[in-house]
Design a protein around this motif. Structure first.
Motif, short mmCIF file in Angstrom:
data_model
loop_
_atom_site.label_atom_id
_atom_site.label_comp_id
_atom_site.label_asym_id
_atom_site.label_seq_id
_atom_site.Cartn_x
_atom_site.Cartn_y
_atom_site.Cartn_z
N TYR A 360 -5.06 5.26 6.79
CA TYR A 360 -4.85 3.92 7.16
C TYR A 360 -6.01 3.03 6.47
CZ TYR A 360 -1.86 5.89 10.68
OH TYR A 360 -1.03 6.51 11.17
N ALA A 361 -7.37 3.51 6.44
CA ALA A 361 -8.12 2.60 6.10
C ALA A 361 -7.87 2.17 4.30
CB ALA A 361 -9.68 3.22 6.21
N ILE A 362 -7.70 3.32 3.85
CA ILE A 362 -7.04 2.99 2.31
C ILE A 362 -6.15 2.13 2.14
CG2 ILE A 362 -6.46 4.22 0.26
CD1 ILE A 362 -7.72 6.77 1.35
N ILE A 363 -5.14 2.39 2.92
CA ILE A 363 -3.96 1.20 2.92
C ILE A 363 -4.45 -0.16 3.17
CG2 ILE A 363 -1.61 0.61 3.78
CD1 ILE A 363 -1.19 3.93 4.30
N VAL A 364 -5.41 -0.28 4.40
CA VAL A 364 -5.66 -1.68 4.65
C VAL A 364 -6.39 -2.16 3.42
CG1 VAL A 364 -7.30 -2.99 6.22
CG2 VAL A 364 -5.65 -1.31 7.01
N ALA A 365 -7.55 -1.36 3.10
CA ALA A 365 -8.19 -1.71 1.76
C ALA A 365 -7.30 -2.32 0.51
CB ALA A 365 -9.27 -0.68 1.33
N ILE A 366 -6.33 -1.45 0.21
CA ILE A 366 -5.52 -2.03 -0.85
C ILE A 366 -4.77 -3.08 -0.67
CG2 ILE A 366 -3.40 -1.28 -2.16
CD1 ILE A 366 -4.43 1.73 -1.67
#
Length: 388
Positions: A360-366
């Motif tokens: 989820y953190a990676i998706i939010v960062a992207i």
């Protein structure tokens, strides 16, 4: 207010029950007779009124053989605190097809009270019963068995007692037993064996087979005795677990193996007594080391342990200042001028990030990067238009 009413009602109900339980009685409370073909006998009973008022009682019989059991009367009137005798006649048939112990009851019951108009009032009726067992022999040869073994301290003798009763129709000329001693888990192998005395029994007779074994010959632990009884060419087995103890408390476990940084930790020491008596005044010290440097220590509360009991003794330790690293916990258990130790390694860990959280953190960062890029592109276009 509702709780007070509920408590008062409960107390009132208990008092009523207690009064009813002791209001009437019957004596004796239990009888046992052995079956004989065409047996005719009379048994004497007493009905008891324990209250300061007259009572009329009904007499009844129930059970598998109630057709052969008849009370001398069906009702009695007892004056206050009176004890009155009545009789029960038993007339058995020539044979009964259900061998074993037949359960029957002889009882007395308060009669329902009637009003002045002759109507029966509704209310609780108090009754008591006396047990009447009739033992009916089994066809052929039959033994009833019970194995008793005393738990012993290491160094004492183990006494094996087999209570036996000949409940068959035939006499038994030779009865003896061999008792195999089976070791504890996980192997459960035969360690040794002892032989009992030899006896004979007529039908309906009872006696005992006995054997003795020094506990020091097998050591402390939890064992199983398997007794094989040999009687006139037939065999029967009975088994029972027994314990040989010494004044020792074993430490089964010390936990946890992982704790979280910045938190207080509850350490649990699981112990078991290997002794046949209660042990008082038990406590343990816990020391936390890192590279042989003592960082924390504390002492548990004092507890007691019953014979062969397993117990968890907890100790809360403030580990909030421990850094993320590997540590060693050493517990020393104190009891009856003895000590037992247990050590474990444990880790202090930081906050764990789950795979889902990381995704989820990676998706939010992207998404954030994409938004920033769009913002930059739009900003550049606006600047370019302004320059033109």
């Amino acid at each position: 207010m509702k709780n007070i009413k509920r408590v008062l009602f409960t107390l009132f109900f208990i008092l009523i029950i207690a009064a009813n339980v002791s209001a009437i009685g019957i004596s004796p409370s239990k009888r046992t007779i052995d079956f004989q073909p065409n047996l005719e006998t009379t048994l004497e009973y007493s009905a008891i009124n324990n209250e300061n008022k007259s009572k009329e009682l009904e007499i009844y019989v129930k059970g598998g053989l109630e057709a052969f059991i008849t009370p001398s009367e069906t009702s009695l009137i007892l004056q206050p605190n009176e004890r009155k005798t009545f009789f029960v006649a038993i007339k058995l048939p020539s044979s009964i097809d259900k061998p074993g112990q037949n359960d029957n009851r002889v009882g007395v019951l308060e009669k329902e009270a009637s009003s002045a108009q002759g109507e029966t009032s509704i209310g609780s009726r108090v009754g008591v019963e006396s047990l009447l067992f009739i033992n009916i022999p089994y066809p052929g040869k039959y033994l009833a068995l019970k194995l008793t073994i005393n738990d012993a301290a290491l160094g004492e003798n183990l006494d094996f007692i087999i209570d036996i009763q000949n409940q068959g129709k035939e006499d038994l000329n030779s009865i003896r037993a061999t008792i195999d001693i089976i070791g504890p888990e996980p192997n459960k192998e035969k360690i040794t064996a002892v032989n009992t005395n030899e006896i004979s029994l007529k039908t309906k007779e009872a006696s005992q087979l006995r054997a003795t074994l020094p506990s020091s010959s097998i050591g402390s632990g939890i064992y199983t005795a398997i007794a094989t009884i040999y009687f006139d060419g037939e065999t029967k087995q009975v088994e029972k677990e027994f314990r040989i103890g010494e004044l020792t408390i074993e430490i089964l476990d010390l936990s946890p193996n992982e704790i979280k940084k910045g938190e207080t930790t509850t350490f649990n020491l699981t112990i078991q007594s290997i002794w046949n008596k209660r042990i008082d005044g038990i406590f343990y010290d816990l020391v936390i080391n890192n590279d042989d440097i003592e960082l924390l220590s504390d002492t548990s509360k004092t507890v007691s342990i019953e014979p062969w009991e397993k117990k968890v003794v907890s100790l809360v330790l403030d580990t909030s200042n421990l850094d993320i690293d590997n540590y060693r916990a050493k517990s020393t258990l104190y009891y009856s001028n003895k000590t037992t130790q247990k050590e474990i390694n444990f880790n202090v860990e930081g906050i764990k990030i789950s795979a889902n959280f990381l995704l989820y953190a990676i998706i939010v960062a992207i998404i954030l990067i994409f938004i920033i890029l769009i913002f930059i592109v739009l900003r550049l276009r606006k600047v370019k238009r302004f320059e033109e």
